[in-house]
Design an enzyme around this catalytic site. Structure first.
Site, PDB file in Angstrom:
ATOM      1  N   ASP A   1      -0.836  -4.177 -44.929  1.00 51.05           N
ATOM      2  CA  ASP A   1      -2.262  -3.877 -44.792  1.00 51.05           C
ATOM      3  C   ASP A   1      -2.436  -2.369 -44.874  1.00 51.05           C
ATOM      4  O   ASP A   1      -1.808  -1.626 -44.097  1.00 51.05           O
ATOM      5  CB  ASP A   1      -2.804  -4.386 -43.449  1.00 51.05           C
ATOM      6  CG  ASP A   1      -2.937  -5.904 -43.419  1.00 51.05           C
ATOM      7  OD1 ASP A   1      -2.586  -6.555 -44.426  1.00 51.05           O
ATOM      8  OD2 ASP A   1      -3.385  -6.441 -42.397  1.00 51.05           O
TER       9      ASP A   1
ATOM     10  N   ASP B   1     -11.491 -18.128 -44.657  1.00 56.68           N
ATOM     11  CA  ASP B   1     -11.318 -17.662 -43.285  1.00 56.68           C
ATOM     12  C   ASP B   1     -12.056 -18.608 -42.348  1.00 56.68           C
ATOM     13  O   ASP B   1     -13.248 -18.874 -42.532  1.00 56.68           O
ATOM     14  CB  ASP B   1     -11.858 -16.243 -43.143  1.00 56.68           C
ATOM     15  CG  ASP B   1     -11.173 -15.278 -44.108  1.00 56.68           C
ATOM     16  OD1 ASP B   1      -9.977 -15.463 -44.365  1.00 56.68           O
ATOM     17  OD2 ASP B   1     -11.849 -14.358 -44.603  1.00 56.68           O
TER      18      ASP B   1
END
Length: 241
Positions: free
Chosen positions: A8, A129
């Protein structure tokens, strides 16, 4: 099952967030290229990279780092974060990305997203998600009451092949993946390649996910915190491919 190491990116650094909270970040490496090199050395050929700056601003500020990882290490990279239009998709594919993950775009610009699936069925990855069983979007701040089947089935008809699903409550928490949720999704949509993301805490979690015949799993914090070694991940990746 494919084990997909994660990086990330935030402000040019390799970090991890808790439940997507930018105020709760841990910096693991000031040089993310070196993290990618570790994965290459461990004989991984595909990684998951998220541009956290892009997710906030819509501008792919960390794309130069990703392009360097691809060109100098020869890694295949799937990426997400800030993909909001067909123009963004084309930009990333032209930069050499092998997979582009879209979540909010699939909700807000459905026509563009569906056309992208038709044009690039192998490269498009739906970012599904889930928050308390509901689809979440807009930086996980909004949820939808639309049944998952009604949302996904038209995409399957258009050619969608791969879905990366994150249980928001477990993301970055090392609390174990929501195995029951992934097993249910795999059963309901067996024609899709399901990639689990969020909550992996140890090697046993990976074994359990593999037992449910998932296509892949993203591993981030469990590796960075030393709970899983790269050689363990690679061994499972090799045995499950």
């Amino acid at each position: 099952m494919r084990i997909i190491p994660a990086i990330d990116l935030l402000d040019g650094q390799a970090v991890r967030l808790q439940k997507g909270d930018y105020a709760k970040k841990t910096i693991y490496n000031h040089n993310p290229f070196e993290e990618a090199r570790k994965f290459k050395t461990a004989r991984f050929d595909h990684i998951h990279v998220v541009d956290l700056n892009g997710a906030k601003s819509g501008s792919f500020e960390n794309l130069p780092i990703i392009k360097t990882i691809i060109s100098e290490l020869g890694l295949s990279v799937q990426t997400g974060g800030g993909v909001r239009s067909r123009k963004d998709i084309d930009l990333l594919l032209n930069a050499g990305l092998s997979g582009v993950i879209c979540s909010s775009m699939a909700v807000k610009k459905t026509d563009e997203w569906m056309k992208a699936i038709e044009d690039y069925p192998e490269q498009m990855i739906l970012g599904l998600d889930l928050k308390d069983g509901k689809m979440a979007y807009g930086g996980w701040l909004k949820t939808s009451d639309e049944p998952i089947e009604e949302f996904i089935n038209p995409m399957i008809d258009a050619g969608l092949k791969t879905v990366l699903s994150t249980d928001i409550a477990r993301d970055g928490m090392l609390s174990g993946p929501n195995v029951e949720m992934y097993a249910d999704l795999q059963k309901r949509f067996p024609q899709l390649n399901w990639i689990a993301s969020g909550g992996v805490s140890n090697l046993q979690d990976l074994v359990e996910l593999q037992n449910h015949n998932l296509y892949g799993v993203v591993v981030g914090k469990a590796y960075y915190e030393g709970n899983i070694r790269l050689d363990e991940m690679r061994e499972l990746n090799r045995s499950g491919m």
